[in-house]
Design a protein around this motif. Sequence first.
Motif, PDB file in Angstrom:
ATOM      1  N   GLN A  13       0.858  -1.174   0.000  1.00  0.00           N
ATOM      2  CA  GLN A  13       0.000   0.000   0.000  1.00  0.00           C
ATOM      3  C   GLN A  13       0.897   1.227   0.000  1.00  0.00           C
ATOM      4  O   GLN A  13       1.697   1.423   0.905  1.00  0.00           O
ATOM      5  N   TYR A  14       0.762   2.043  -1.038  1.00  0.00           N
ATOM      6  CA  TYR A  14       1.564   3.259  -1.214  1.00  0.00           C
ATOM      7  C   TYR A  14       0.721   4.447  -0.768  1.00  0.00           C
ATOM      8  O   TYR A  14      -0.381   4.663  -1.291  1.00  0.00           O
ATOM      9  N   THR A  15       1.222   5.227   0.201  1.00  0.00           N
ATOM     10  CA  THR A  15       0.429   6.312   0.785  1.00  0.00           C
ATOM     11  C   THR A  15       1.179   7.646   0.804  1.00  0.00           C
ATOM     12  O   THR A  15       0.930   8.477   1.664  1.00  0.00           O
ATOM     13  N   LYS A  16       2.078   7.876  -0.140  1.00  0.00           N
ATOM     14  CA  LYS A  16       2.898   9.093  -0.109  1.00  0.00           C
ATOM     15  C   LYS A  16       2.281  10.287  -0.833  1.00  0.00           C
ATOM     16  O   LYS A  16       2.804  11.385  -0.745  1.00  0.00           O
ATOM     17  N   HIS A  17       1.180  10.089  -1.535  1.00  0.00           N
ATOM     18  CA  HIS A  17       0.459  11.232  -2.116  1.00  0.00           C
ATOM     19  C   HIS A  17      -0.313  11.920  -0.994  1.00  0.00           C
ATOM     20  O   HIS A  17      -0.799  11.273  -0.074  1.00  0.00           O
ATOM     21  N   LYS A  18      -0.464  13.220  -1.086  1.00  0.00           N
ATOM     22  CA  LYS A  18      -1.194  13.979  -0.072  1.00  0.00           C
ATOM     23  C   LYS A  18      -2.620  14.290  -0.509  1.00  0.00           C
ATOM     24  O   LYS A  18      -3.396  14.848   0.243  1.00  0.00           O
ATOM     25  N   GLN A  19      -2.962  13.946  -1.759  1.00  0.00           N
ATOM     26  CA  GLN A  19      -4.300  14.177  -2.276  1.00  0.00           C
ATOM     27  C   GLN A  19      -4.817  12.872  -2.886  1.00  0.00           C
ATOM     28  O   GLN A  19      -4.104  11.891  -2.953  1.00  0.00           O
ATOM     29  N   GLU A  20      -6.063  12.933  -3.375  1.00  0.00           N
ATOM     30  CA  GLU A  20      -6.609  11.753  -4.050  1.00  0.00           C
ATOM     31  C   GLU A  20      -5.748  11.405  -5.252  1.00  0.00           C
ATOM     32  O   GLU A  20      -5.243  12.281  -5.945  1.00  0.00           O
ATOM     33  N   VAL A  21      -5.564  10.119  -5.470  1.00  0.00           N
ATOM     34  CA  VAL A  21      -4.777   9.634  -6.603  1.00  0.00           C
ATOM     35  C   VAL A  21      -5.753   9.308  -7.723  1.00  0.00           C
ATOM     36  O   VAL A  21      -6.659   8.490  -7.556  1.00  0.00           O
ATOM     37  N   ASN A  22      -5.583   9.984  -8.868  1.00  0.00           N
ATOM     38  CA  ASN A  22      -6.544   9.890  -9.955  1.00  0.00           C
ATOM     39  C   ASN A  22      -6.186   8.873 -11.021  1.00  0.00           C
ATOM     40  O   ASN A  22      -7.056   8.390 -11.739  1.00  0.00           O
ATOM     41  N   THR A  23      -4.900   8.570 -11.169  1.00  0.00           N
ATOM     42  CA  THR A  23      -4.469   7.722 -12.267  1.00  0.00           C
ATOM     43  C   THR A  23      -3.161   7.030 -11.914  1.00  0.00           C
ATOM     44  O   THR A  23      -2.440   7.482 -11.014  1.00  0.00           O
ATOM     45  N   LEU A  24      -2.861   5.969 -12.615  1.00  0.00           N
ATOM     46  CA  LEU A  24      -1.580   5.278 -12.441  1.00  0.00           C
ATOM     47  C   LEU A  24      -1.273   4.472 -13.683  1.00  0.00           C
ATOM     48  O   LEU A  24      -2.159   4.191 -14.492  1.00  0.00           O
ATOM     49  N   ALA A  25      -0.002   4.123 -13.835  1.00  0.00           N
ATOM     50  CA  ALA A  25       0.425   3.291 -14.969  1.00  0.00           C
ATOM     51  C   ALA A  25       1.676   2.516 -14.575  1.00  0.00           C
ATOM     52  O   ALA A  25       2.559   3.048 -13.893  1.00  0.00           O
ATOM     53  N   TRP A  26       1.744   1.271 -15.015  1.00  0.00           N
ATOM     54  CA  TRP A  26       2.929   0.429 -14.818  1.00  0.00           C
ATOM     55  C   TRP A  26       3.962   0.763 -15.879  1.00  0.00           C
ATOM     56  O   TRP A  26       3.616   0.989 -17.041  1.00  0.00           O
ATOM     57  N   SER A  27       5.239   0.717 -15.506  1.00  0.00           N
ATOM     58  CA  SER A  27       6.301   0.831 -16.510  1.00  0.00           C
ATOM     59  C   SER A  27       6.270  -0.417 -17.387  1.00  0.00           C
ATOM     60  O   SER A  27       5.748  -1.463 -16.972  1.00  0.00           O
ATOM     61  N   PRO A  28       6.824  -0.346 -18.598  1.00  0.00           N
ATOM     62  CA  PRO A  28       6.783  -1.501 -19.496  1.00  0.00           C
ATOM     63  C   PRO A  28       7.395  -2.782 -18.908  1.00  0.00           C
ATOM     64  O   PRO A  28       6.942  -3.884 -19.226  1.00  0.00           O
ATOM     65  N   ASP A  29       8.396  -2.652 -18.037  1.00  0.00           N
ATOM     66  CA  ASP A  29       9.003  -3.849 -17.447  1.00  0.00           C
ATOM     67  C   ASP A  29       8.343  -4.255 -16.128  1.00  0.00           C
ATOM     68  O   ASP A  29       8.731  -5.247 -15.519  1.00  0.00           O
ATOM     69  N   GLY A  30       7.357  -3.495 -15.666  1.00  0.00           N
ATOM     70  CA  GLY A  30       6.617  -3.849 -14.462  1.00  0.00           C
ATOM     71  C   GLY A  30       7.323  -3.565 -13.152  1.00  0.00           C
ATOM     72  O   GLY A  30       6.837  -3.974 -12.100  1.00  0.00           O
ATOM     73  N   THR A  31       8.436  -2.860 -13.177  1.00  0.00           N
ATOM     74  CA  THR A  31       9.165  -2.594 -11.933  1.00  0.00           C
ATOM     75  C   THR A  31       8.768  -1.281 -11.272  1.00  0.00           C
ATOM     76  O   THR A  31       8.958  -1.117 -10.071  1.00  0.00           O
ATOM     77  N   LEU A  32       8.210  -0.349 -12.044  1.00  0.00           N
ATOM     78  CA  LEU A  32       7.870   0.973 -11.526  1.00  0.00           C
ATOM     79  C   LEU A  32       6.400   1.283 -11.777  1.00  0.00           C
ATOM     80  O   LEU A  32       5.790   0.760 -12.695  1.00  0.00           O
ATOM     81  N   ILE A  33       5.872   2.172 -10.948  1.00  0.00           N
ATOM     82  CA  ILE A  33       4.539   2.717 -11.157  1.00  0.00           C
ATOM     83  C   ILE A  33       4.658   4.232 -11.162  1.00  0.00           C
ATOM     84  O   ILE A  33       5.384   4.818 -10.341  1.00  0.00           O
ATOM     85  N   ALA A  34       3.969   4.865 -12.079  1.00  0.00           N
ATOM     86  CA  ALA A  34       3.797   6.316 -12.068  1.00  0.00           C
ATOM     87  C   ALA A  34       2.360   6.559 -11.633  1.00  0.00           C
ATOM     88  O   ALA A  34       1.428   6.011 -12.216  1.00  0.00           O
ATOM     89  N   SER A  35       2.192   7.334 -10.564  1.00  0.00           N
ATOM     90  CA  SER A  35       0.847   7.623 -10.060  1.00  0.00           C
ATOM     91  C   SER A  35       0.664   9.130  -9.986  1.00  0.00           C
ATOM     92  O   SER A  35       1.603   9.867  -9.707  1.00  0.00           O
ATOM     93  N   GLY A  36      -0.550   9.586 -10.252  1.00  0.00           N
ATOM     94  CA  GLY A  36      -0.786  11.015 -10.350  1.00  0.00           C
ATOM     95  C   GLY A  36      -1.907  11.511  -9.457  1.00  0.00           C
ATOM     96  O   GLY A  36      -2.999  10.949  -9.442  1.00  0.00           O
ATOM     97  N   ALA A  37      -1.605  12.577  -8.721  1.00  0.00           N
ATOM     98  CA  ALA A  37      -2.576  13.337  -7.937  1.00  0.00           C
ATOM     99  C   ALA A  37      -2.431  14.776  -8.441  1.00  0.00           C
ATOM    100  O   ALA A  37      -2.659  15.034  -9.605  1.00  0.00           O
ATOM    101  N   ASN A  38      -1.956  15.686  -7.599  1.00  0.00           N
ATOM    102  CA  ASN A  38      -1.555  17.019  -8.085  1.00  0.00           C
ATOM    103  C   ASN A  38      -0.107  16.994  -8.547  1.00  0.00           C
ATOM    104  O   ASN A  38       0.338  17.900  -9.238  1.00  0.00           O
ATOM    105  N   THR A  39       0.629  15.985  -8.125  1.00  0.00           N
ATOM    106  CA  THR A  39       1.988  15.726  -8.590  1.00  0.00           C
ATOM    107  C   THR A  39       2.029  14.292  -9.098  1.00  0.00           C
ATOM    108  O   THR A  39       1.114  13.507  -8.845  1.00  0.00           O
ATOM    109  N   ILE A  40       3.110  13.962  -9.795  1.00  0.00           N
ATOM    110  CA  ILE A  40       3.304  12.598 -10.277  1.00  0.00           C
ATOM    111  C   ILE A  40       4.457  11.988  -9.490  1.00  0.00           C
ATOM    112  O   ILE A  40       5.521  12.594  -9.382  1.00  0.00           O
ATOM    113  N   HIS A  41       4.229  10.819  -8.943  1.00  0.00           N
ATOM    114  CA  HIS A  41       5.284  10.068  -8.265  1.00  0.00           C
ATOM    115  C   HIS A  41       5.646   8.875  -9.136  1.00  0.00           C
ATOM    116  O   HIS A  41       4.755   8.178  -9.624  1.00  0.00           O
TER     117      HIS A  41
END
Length: 159
Positions: free
Chosen positions: A54-82
Motif C-alpha cells: 500500500q503506497y500512501t505518499k500522495h497527499k491528495q486523491e490519486v486519480n491515475t496510475l500506470a505500470w512501466s513496461p518492465d513492471g518494476t515501476l509505477i507512475a501515479s498522479g494526484a496534483n503531482t506525479i510520483h
Amino acid sequence: MRQAISGAGPTIFKGHTGEVTCVAVSPDGRRLASSSKDGSVIICDTKTGKQLLQYTKHKQEVNTLAWSPDGTLIASGANTIHVWDASNGDVFVNYKGHQGKVITIAWFDDGMRIVSSSIVKDTTNWEYEYANKYYSHNTKTQIWNVSNVSVALEIPGYA
C-alpha cells in the motif's frame, strides 16, 4: 483489496477507504494496482487477491496510475506525479508542473519517459531518468530530443 472473497463469481479486492479511481494490471499479469480518492495506491496479487503493498505518499486523491513496461515501476498522479518502485514503494522522483489534477499517465515503450495530462488541458512529457520536464503548454505538446536539445516531435493541441 486486503483480501479476496472467492466463490462461484469473480474475485473481489478490498482495502481502499475511498472511491477507486483507476486500476491497471502489471505487464506480466500477476499484479493489480488500484488508485483511490483516499490518497493511496494498493497492489495485489491477481491470483490470490492478497495485498502486496500500500503506497500512501500522495497527499491528495490519486486519480491515475500506470505500470512501466518492465513492471518494476509505477507512475501515479494526484496534483503531482510520483514514480516509485512497485516492489517496495521507494520513490524515485516526483514531478510537479501541472496546473491541475493529473488525470492520465502513460509510459513510452522505452520505459524512460512518461506523458501526462491534467484537468486544465495541458499535456506534459517527462523524461524519467533525469526528471526533466520537456514541455508543457495549453495548445500543443512537444517531445524533446535530450542529446541535442531539439524538438523531435510537435503535436498540435486544443486552444
